[in-house]
Design an enzyme around this catalytic site. Structure first.
Site, PDB file in Angstrom:
ATOM      1  N   CYS A 104       0.719  -1.165   0.072  1.00 57.42           N
ATOM      2  CA  CYS A 104       0.074   0.211  -0.084  1.00 57.42           C
ATOM      3  C   CYS A 104       0.894   1.134  -0.117  1.00 57.42           C
ATOM      4  O   CYS A 104       1.806   1.418   0.859  1.00 57.42           O
ATOM      5  CB  CYS A 104      -0.896   0.052   1.353  1.00 57.42           C
ATOM      6  SG  CYS A 104      -1.928   1.436   1.428  1.00 57.42           S
ATOM      7  N   CYS A 133      -0.984   6.518   7.038  1.00 58.50           N
ATOM      8  CA  CYS A 133      -2.150   5.981   7.407  1.00 58.50           C
ATOM      9  C   CYS A 133      -1.807   5.021   8.727  1.00 58.50           C
ATOM     10  O   CYS A 133      -0.907   4.120   8.637  1.00 58.50           O
ATOM     11  CB  CYS A 133      -2.790   5.085   6.489  1.00 58.50           C
ATOM     12  SG  CYS A 133      -4.302   4.196   6.939  1.00 58.50           S
ATOM     13  N   CYS A 143      -3.008   0.113   9.092  1.00 51.88           N
ATOM     14  CA  CYS A 143      -2.388  -1.405   9.034  1.00 51.88           C
ATOM     15  C   CYS A 143      -1.105  -1.126   9.911  1.00 51.88           C
ATOM     16  O   CYS A 143      -0.417   0.040   9.945  1.00 51.88           O
ATOM     17  CB  CYS A 143      -1.992  -1.510   7.581  1.00 51.88           C
ATOM     18  SG  CYS A 143      -3.410  -2.003   6.474  1.00 51.88           S
ATOM     19  N   CYS A 166      -8.273   2.102  -0.276  1.00 50.92           N
ATOM     20  CA  CYS A 166      -8.032   1.352   0.716  1.00 50.92           C
ATOM     21  C   CYS A 166      -7.725  -0.091   0.310  1.00 50.92           C
ATOM     22  O   CYS A 166      -8.708  -0.717  -0.066  1.00 50.92           O
ATOM     23  CB  CYS A 166      -9.004   1.490   1.955  1.00 50.92           C
ATOM     24  SG  CYS A 166      -8.422   0.358   3.287  1.00 50.92           S
ATOM     25  N   GLN A 194     -19.068  -9.010  12.733  1.00 45.04           N
ATOM     26  CA  GLN A 194     -17.617  -9.273  12.363  1.00 45.04           C
ATOM     27  C   GLN A 194     -17.166  -8.619  11.052  1.00 45.04           C
ATOM     28  O   GLN A 194     -18.116  -8.676  10.297  1.00 45.04           O
ATOM     29  CB  GLN A 194     -17.236 -10.696  12.527  1.00 45.04           C
ATOM     30  CG  GLN A 194     -17.124 -11.319  13.747  1.00 45.04           C
ATOM     31  CD  GLN A 194     -16.018 -10.862  14.438  1.00 45.04           C
ATOM     32  OE1 GLN A 194     -14.956 -10.365  14.326  1.00 45.04           O
ATOM     33  NE2 GLN A 194     -15.990 -11.040  16.132  1.00 45.04           N
ATOM     34  N   TYR A 217     -23.066 -10.571  25.740  1.00 46.94           N
ATOM     35  CA  TYR A 217     -22.343  -9.719  24.644  1.00 46.94           C
ATOM     36  C   TYR A 217     -23.052 -10.045  23.486  1.00 46.94           C
ATOM     37  O   TYR A 217     -22.229 -10.141  22.548  1.00 46.94           O
ATOM     38  CB  TYR A 217     -21.063  -9.197  24.762  1.00 46.94           C
ATOM     39  CG  TYR A 217     -20.549  -9.308  26.308  1.00 46.94           C
ATOM     40  CD1 TYR A 217     -20.505  -8.189  26.957  1.00 46.94           C
ATOM     41  CD2 TYR A 217     -19.892 -10.451  26.880  1.00 46.94           C
ATOM     42  CE1 TYR A 217     -20.036  -7.852  28.144  1.00 46.94           C
ATOM     43  CE2 TYR A 217     -19.364 -10.292  28.206  1.00 46.94           C
ATOM     44  CZ  TYR A 217     -19.506  -9.011  28.746  1.00 46.94           C
ATOM     45  OH  TYR A 217     -19.066  -9.093  30.173  1.00 46.94           O
ATOM     46  N   GLU A 224     -27.420  -8.324  25.900  1.00 46.59           N
ATOM     47  CA  GLU A 224     -26.781  -7.346  25.007  1.00 46.59           C
ATOM     48  C   GLU A 224     -27.066  -5.876  25.655  1.00 46.59           C
ATOM     49  O   GLU A 224     -28.150  -5.679  25.614  1.00 46.59           O
ATOM     50  CB  GLU A 224     -27.100  -7.471  23.533  1.00 46.59           C
ATOM     51  CG  GLU A 224     -26.601  -6.362  22.508  1.00 46.59           C
ATOM     52  CD  GLU A 224     -25.246  -5.961  22.508  1.00 46.59           C
ATOM     53  OE1 GLU A 224     -25.196  -4.929  22.634  1.00 46.59           O
ATOM     54  OE2 GLU A 224     -24.419  -7.033  22.614  1.00 46.59           O
ATOM     55  N   CYS A 277     -11.119 -10.547  21.184  1.00 47.48           N
ATOM     56  CA  CYS A 277     -10.373  -9.701  20.103  1.00 47.48           C
ATOM     57  C   CYS A 277      -9.171  -9.161  20.698  1.00 47.48           C
ATOM     58  O   CYS A 277      -8.484  -8.306  19.954  1.00 47.48           O
ATOM     59  CB  CYS A 277     -11.138  -8.666  19.693  1.00 47.48           C
ATOM     60  SG  CYS A 277     -11.997  -7.450  20.921  1.00 47.48           S
TER      61      CYS A 277
END
Length: 443
Positions: free
Chosen positions: A82, A90, A93, A178, A272, A301, A325, A396
């Site tokens: 990129c 940016c 990433c 992107c 996701q 959640y 939730e 995550c």
């Protein structure tokens, strides 16, 4: 009274350093000759680089820096595909400069380090083989980038140009494309038009349907533009007074697919980002839990009901599933998505508040997919007291996972298996699924 002298900024200072191990957050650790700790981006372990300080003062515990010159490159280094990746550019990433296999190894090293430091677990003790698995279709040769990001948050500069934020900055890096954006996002042509008066634009391209949506956040007092993009799209706006998301035209939701079921996901609802992630994680959770007919389960959640739906399918009419939730719109979507299962109930509120009020004292299975900060000691201790035969923890953030695993261990639960998935290629983020079970007490 004498005042302290002002701290002296080291921003712009350069150091020639040997790069050490990877650290959590998309950087590596290095030390200057004077012993200063540097968190260096755009570097790889084992390299010799010139690192330029981007944050920090004389009195800082550590400095942040970018590798601006690579004196001795790693065999894992590639030219970033990129043109917008690199020092000062940016911030989306972290690992464009690393081969895909090396990115996964680095993520594995971070998981292993967090497990050992925060939970006292080796990979073997966590039932993990140390690998981070790529998503189906993401195993590409160096130089090719998976187009996986089905949701992209664009920032808008003062001239109305859409771009992406620089690392740890409000500055906007103007881009024309992107590389990690899904094709459905790229086809909208967000970067090609002017967005004067807007603060940000979120573009969504559902992977389970052809639905596309943009969510506009106007600057205070600005009027919405007439949205004319290269593909049909629904338009939503964020209200500057209450922060709510309101429909301008088109559907107020997108449709996603997983486990042979369609899920409605409204604006602000969680799904996701990687097109293969929902199915991958759902299978990992169900394979780890092995639900049985007639069992009771919690989905905490629960978002729009992905795991609750999979559990309901498998525990059958004699089983029962409770989802909790906090998001109002997500709860409405979950109830809509799971209306065919009379034994599923969805409650709105924070898990730590709602769960004690349910009066539930025992349950067979638990799924929890908490936000990045983790579930926390109070919630973990409550869950451990419910006697579930298995618990699936979807994480995550490996640091939050490791902390919560330590809390579970304090209450008699051990990790049976752990699996890691590279569902955020080119970034430092990684998804884990840990399956826990009670420690067997000696007779």
């Amino acid at each position: 009274m004498q005042q302290n002298a002002p701290e002296s900024s080291l921003i712009g200072e350069e150091y020639e350093v040997e790069v050490g191990p990877v650290a959590h957050g998309g950087h590596c650790i290095a030390r200057t000759e004077e012993g200063r700790v540097l968190f260096v981006r755009h570097a790889l372990p084992g390299e010799k680089v010139v690192a330029r300080v981007t944050e920090g003062e004389e009195t800082s515990r550590f400095l942040r820096a970018d590798a601006v010159t690579i004196l001795d490159p790693s065999k894992d280094r590639v030219e970033a595909p990129c043109p917008f990746a690199g020092p000062g550019k940016c911030g989306g990433c972290d690992w464009q400069h690393a081969k895909p296999g090396a990115q996964r190894r680095l993520k594995g090293e971070v998981i292993a380090e967090q497990l050992l430091r925060l939970a006292g677990l080796t990979p073997e003790e966590a039932g993990w083989d140390g690998t981070v698995m790529p998503a189906e279709g993401d195993k590409l040769p160096p130089g090719e980038v998976p187009q996986w990001r089905t949701r992209v948050q664009y920032a808008v500069d003062a001239e109305g140009n859409a771009g992406l934020r620089k690392h740890r900055s409000h500055e906007v890096e103007n881009i024309d494309h992107c590389m990690i954006a899904a094709q459905g996002v790229s086809e909208l042509g967000i970067e090609k038009r002017n967005w004067e008066g807007m603060a940000s634009i979120e573009a969504i391209a559902a992977s389970g349907s052809g639905d596309r949506q943009v969510i506009l956040t106007p600057r205070p007092g600005a009027r919405l533009p007439l949205v004319e993009l290269d593909k049909p799209v629904s338009v939503m706006r964020v209200d500057e007074k209450d922060g709510g998301v309101h429909r301008v035209h088109g559907r107020a939701f997108v449709r996603e697919r997983a486990d042979e079921r369609t899920y409605r996901v409204g604006s602000g609802g969680f799904w996701q980002v990687h097109p293969k992630a929902a199915q991958t994680l759902m299978l990992a959770v169900m394979q780890g839990l092995t639900p049985r007919k007639g069992e009771t389960a919690l989905d905490l959640y629960c978002g729009v009901g992905l795991f609750a739906g999979a559990l309901a399918d498998r525990v059958g009419d004699q089983g029962a599933v409770l989802g909790i939730e906090s998001g109002k719109r997500a709860v409405e979507d979950a109830r809509h998505n799971l209306a065919a299962f009379p034994r599923v109930r969805i409650e709105q509120g924070k898990v730590e508040s709602v769960l004690p009020r349910t009066g539930i004292t025992d349950v067979d299975l638990i799924v929890l997919d908490p936000p990045r900060a983790g579930a926390g000691k109070q919630t973990v201790h409550h869950l451990a007291g419910l006697g579930a035969r298995r618990i699936a923890y979807v994480a995550c953030d490996p640091a939050a996972l490791a902390r919560d695993l330590a809390y579970f261990a304090d209450r008699g639960y051990k990790v049976r298996t752990l699996r890691a998935f590279d569902l955020f290629p080119m970034t430092h983020h990684v998804e884990c699924v840990a399956i826990l079970e009670p420690v067997k007490k000696d007779a």
